[in-house]
Design a protein around this motif. Structure first.
Motif, PDB file in Angstrom:
ATOM      1  N   ALA A 152       0.814  -1.214   0.000  1.00 32.62           N
ATOM      2  CA  ALA A 152       0.000   0.000   0.000  1.00 32.62           C
ATOM      3  C   ALA A 152       0.850   1.267   0.000  1.00 32.62           C
ATOM      4  N   GLU A 153       2.122   1.150   0.417  1.00 36.70           N
ATOM      5  CA  GLU A 153       3.023   2.308   0.437  1.00 36.70           C
ATOM      6  C   GLU A 153       3.751   2.495  -0.887  1.00 36.70           C
ATOM      7  N   ASN A 154       3.427   1.652  -1.859  1.00 40.95           N
ATOM      8  CA  ASN A 154       4.038   1.739  -3.196  1.00 40.95           C
ATOM      9  C   ASN A 154       5.564   1.776  -3.110  1.00 40.95           C
ATOM     10  N   PRO A 155       6.172   0.803  -2.441  1.00 40.74           N
ATOM     11  CA  PRO A 155       7.636   0.821  -2.279  1.00 40.74           C
ATOM     12  C   PRO A 155       8.355   0.414  -3.561  1.00 40.74           C
ATOM     13  N   ASP A 156       9.575   0.885  -3.707  1.00 37.39           N
ATOM     14  CA  ASP A 156      10.415   0.436  -4.818  1.00 37.39           C
ATOM     15  C   ASP A 156      11.619  -0.349  -4.321  1.00 37.39           C
ATOM     16  N   ALA A 197      15.615  -7.303   7.901  1.00 35.28           N
ATOM     17  CA  ALA A 197      16.649  -7.665   8.869  1.00 35.28           C
ATOM     18  C   ALA A 197      16.690  -9.146   9.180  1.00 35.28           C
ATOM     19  N   LEU A 198      15.563  -9.847   8.981  1.00 33.42           N
ATOM     20  CA  LEU A 198      15.460 -11.238   9.411  1.00 33.42           C
ATOM     21  C   LEU A 198      14.700 -12.087   8.397  1.00 33.42           C
ATOM     22  N   PRO A 199      15.048 -13.370   8.273  1.00 35.07           N
ATOM     23  CA  PRO A 199      14.282 -14.256   7.398  1.00 35.07           C
ATOM     24  C   PRO A 199      12.825 -14.380   7.839  1.00 35.07           C
ATOM     25  N   SER A 200      12.554 -14.206   9.127  1.00 35.32           N
ATOM     26  CA  SER A 200      11.175 -14.275   9.607  1.00 35.32           C
ATOM     27  C   SER A 200      10.337 -13.119   9.068  1.00 35.32           C
ATOM     28  N   LEU A 201      11.015 -12.080   8.552  1.00 29.50           N
ATOM     29  CA  LEU A 201      10.319 -10.949   7.957  1.00 29.50           C
ATOM     30  C   LEU A 201      10.248 -11.053   6.434  1.00 29.50           C
ATOM     31  N   MET A 202      11.148 -11.856   5.854  1.00 28.74           N
ATOM     32  CA  MET A 202      11.162 -12.016   4.406  1.00 28.74           C
ATOM     33  C   MET A 202      11.927 -13.291   4.063  1.00 28.74           C
ATOM     34  N   GLY A 203      11.252 -14.420   4.189  1.00 26.04           N
ATOM     35  CA  GLY A 203      11.915 -15.688   3.952  1.00 26.04           C
ATOM     36  C   GLY A 203      10.925 -16.800   3.718  1.00 26.04           C
ATOM     37  N   PRO A 204      11.409 -18.036   3.599  1.00 24.24           N
ATOM     38  CA  PRO A 204      10.559 -19.184   3.277  1.00 24.24           C
ATOM     39  C   PRO A 204       9.422 -19.415   4.262  1.00 24.24           C
ATOM     40  N   THR A 205       9.652 -19.097   5.545  1.00 23.01           N
ATOM     41  CA  THR A 205       8.606 -19.300   6.551  1.00 23.01           C
ATOM     42  C   THR A 205       8.132 -17.972   7.144  1.00 23.01           C
ATOM     43  N   SER A 206       8.342 -16.886   6.426  1.00 24.32           N
ATOM     44  CA  SER A 206       8.009 -15.557   6.935  1.00 24.32           C
ATOM     45  C   SER A 206       6.518 -15.385   7.198  1.00 24.32           C
ATOM     46  N   LYS A 207       6.215 -14.639   8.261  1.00 28.77           N
ATOM     47  CA  LYS A 207       4.837 -14.273   8.561  1.00 28.77           C
ATOM     48  C   LYS A 207       4.371 -13.112   7.690  1.00 28.77           C
ATOM     49  N   VAL A 208       5.302 -12.493   6.990  1.00 25.49           N
ATOM     50  CA  VAL A 208       4.987 -11.322   6.170  1.00 25.49           C
ATOM     51  C   VAL A 208       4.852 -11.698   4.704  1.00 25.49           C
ATOM     52  N   ALA A 209       5.947 -12.143   4.104  1.00 23.89           N
ATOM     53  CA  ALA A 209       5.949 -12.542   2.693  1.00 23.89           C
ATOM     54  C   ALA A 209       7.243 -13.252   2.371  1.00 23.89           C
ATOM     55  N   LYS A 210       7.201 -14.070   1.350  1.00 24.44           N
ATOM     56  CA  LYS A 210       8.411 -14.699   0.845  1.00 24.44           C
ATOM     57  C   LYS A 210       9.095 -13.715  -0.107  1.00 24.44           C
ATOM     58  N   ARG A 211      10.374 -13.925  -0.315  1.00 22.57           N
ATOM     59  CA  ARG A 211      11.116 -13.030  -1.182  1.00 22.57           C
ATOM     60  C   ARG A 211      10.528 -13.002  -2.598  1.00 22.57           C
ATOM     61  N   GLU A 212      10.102 -14.164  -3.070  1.00 30.28           N
ATOM     62  CA  GLU A 212       9.543 -14.235  -4.421  1.00 30.28           C
ATOM     63  C   GLU A 212       8.218 -13.494  -4.550  1.00 30.28           C
ATOM     64  N   ASP A 213       7.528 -13.281  -3.413  1.00 32.45           N
ATOM     65  CA  ASP A 213       6.286 -12.499  -3.460  1.00 32.45           C
ATOM     66  C   ASP A 213       6.573 -11.063  -3.886  1.00 32.45           C
ATOM     67  N   PHE A 214       7.684 -10.527  -3.389  1.00 36.94           N
ATOM     68  CA  PHE A 214       8.081  -9.181  -3.795  1.00 36.94           C
ATOM     69  C   PHE A 214       8.574  -9.173  -5.244  1.00 36.94           C
ATOM     70  N   VAL A 273       5.939  -8.802  -7.969  1.00 39.32           N
ATOM     71  CA  VAL A 273       5.366  -7.471  -8.201  1.00 39.32           C
ATOM     72  C   VAL A 273       6.451  -6.447  -8.536  1.00 39.32           C
ATOM     73  N   GLY A 274       7.644  -6.946  -8.859  1.00 35.97           N
ATOM     74  CA  GLY A 274       8.707  -6.082  -9.345  1.00 35.97           C
ATOM     75  C   GLY A 274       9.403  -5.232  -8.309  1.00 35.97           C
ATOM     76  N   ILE A 275       9.397  -5.665  -7.051  1.00 37.56           N
ATOM     77  CA  ILE A 275      10.047  -4.901  -5.988  1.00 37.56           C
ATOM     78  C   ILE A 275      11.349  -5.592  -5.586  1.00 37.56           C
ATOM     79  N   PRO A 276      12.506  -4.971  -5.821  1.00 35.27           N
ATOM     80  CA  PRO A 276      13.776  -5.575  -5.409  1.00 35.27           C
ATOM     81  C   PRO A 276      13.887  -5.620  -3.889  1.00 35.27           C
ATOM     82  N   THR A 277      14.576  -6.640  -3.405  1.00 34.03           N
ATOM     83  CA  THR A 277      14.678  -6.843  -1.956  1.00 34.03           C
ATOM     84  C   THR A 277      16.122  -7.067  -1.537  1.00 34.03           C
ATOM     85  N   TYR A 278      16.361  -6.929  -0.233  1.00 30.75           N
ATOM     86  CA  TYR A 278      17.689  -7.152   0.336  1.00 30.75           C
ATOM     87  C   TYR A 278      17.507  -7.736   1.731  1.00 30.75           C
TER      88      TYR A 278
END
Length: 341
Positions: A107-111, A116-133, A136-141
């Motif tokens: 919703a914040e239209n990020p680019d 900081a943690l796989p639990s925030l962006m990883g295979p078992t994340s409660k937020v999203a997996k890296r491939e989810d980003f 939608v064309g959003i690079p991640t780190y």
């Protein structure tokens, strides 16, 4: 694990940033920039304009690099922002102090999203997996310090085969500063941390005893197993930096151990974490110290009898920008207690 209370002053670090162009030169980023991050190749066509700092360490690094105007939001703050960054942080939208939803980030239209943690962006994340980003064309780190294998330890934190060191943090700072085309600021920040690290190592007496440490993060209750800093994590690094060793010989990033096992480890020093989150009563350092001194068995440990108990910001037990300041906290208290020179 997550944390904290404000640490030592960052005035020297911030001064270094203010003098970045004079103290450290780095060439402007040449776009497109491709970075190999935790096994994924990520390409940036230009510097991000609407970044999300997902997790405290990622957000604080971006703020330390003076990028608050390039941040669309932050999330997951188990502790308060460093006080020296409060004004900059106030300019950035706070999505939530807990786990955000994937939808709330989009919703914040990020680019760009730095996590900081796989639990925030990883295979078992409660937020999203890296491939989810990626879809939608959003690079991640993802922080290189937390790219751990879970093969040996079947939990989200994983384990390390080698002792963590600041090089992984320097890599993270350097790469983020390249992504945002502020490499001078990144090099100034790294130079400050290197100076502090060298100062701590130089302060260790060559003929001093190699003390053993236990780093107690927290416990759900006095009768429950304690969450401890693992042998090869940031806690082990701090012990090594101060000329000692971690008394807990576990590869897991966050091993749990009953007090019988901790007593058997017989540490020379007990480091208790100070946490802001208030999830458990034993998040508080004063509650930990009270337990150590009143439990019939634990109170008989030599470290407790010798009053070799020090308090450290719990976030320093994570491999983050705060780790070096946690080491400085421990070193100062050890000297005050007459446990080191």
């Amino acid at each position: 694990m997550t944390v904290t209370k404000p640490l030592l002053a960052l005035s020297g670090l911030l001064a270094a940033l203010a003098l970045a162009t004079a103290s450290a030169y780095a060439a402007p980023t040449q776009f497109p920039l491709t970075i190999d991050n935790c096994g994924a190749k990520v390409t940036f066509d230009k510097a991000p304009e609407r970044a999300i700092g997902l997790g405290q360490n990622s957000a604080e690094i971006l703020l330390l690099l003076g990028l608050e105007d390039k941040m669309a939001g932050t999330a997951f703050w188990p502790s308060k922002v460093l006080p020296q960054l409060a004004d900059a942080n106030a300019k950035v939208k706070l999505l939530t102090v807990e786990f955000p939803t994937f939808e709330s980030i989009l919703a914040e239209n990020p680019d760009f999203v730095a996590a900081a943690l796989p639990s925030l962006m990883g295979p078992t994340s409660k937020v999203a997996k890296r491939e989810d980003f990626e879809k939608v064309g959003i690079p991640t780190y993802l922080s290189p310090s937390t790219c751990l294998s879970t093969d040996k330890v079947k939990d989200q934190y994983g384990s390390r085969d080698q002792l963590w060191n600041m090089d992984l943090l320097y890599k993270e700072i350097d790469e983020l500063s390249q992504i945002f085309d502020v490499a001078d600021r990144g090099q100034a920040l790294i130079a400050d941390f290197r100076k502090r690290e060298a100062s701590l190592r130089a302060g260790v007496a060559a003929d001093g005893k190699k003390l053993s440490y236990v780093f107690w993060f927290s416990s759900p209750s006095p009768s429950a197993d304690a969450y401890l800093g693992g042998k090869n994590g940031a806690s082990g690094f701090i012990a090594d930096l101060l000329g000692g060793r971690n008394a807990i010989d576990a590869d897991a990033e966050w091993p749990t151990l009953g007090w019988e096992g901790i007593i058997a480890a017989n540490p020379d020093v007990i480091v208790v974490a100070s946490l802001d989150r208030n999830r458990w009563e034993l998040d508080k350092p004063e509650a930990k110290i009270k337990f150590l001194n009143t439990d019939p068995a634990v109170s008989q440990m030599p470290a407790v009898k010798n009053k070799a108990i020090v308090v450290m910001d719990g976030q320093a037990m994570n491999p983050t920008i705060r780790t070096i300041y946690g080491a400085e906290q421990v070193a100062a208290q050890m000297k005050a207690l007459g446990l080191s020179k």
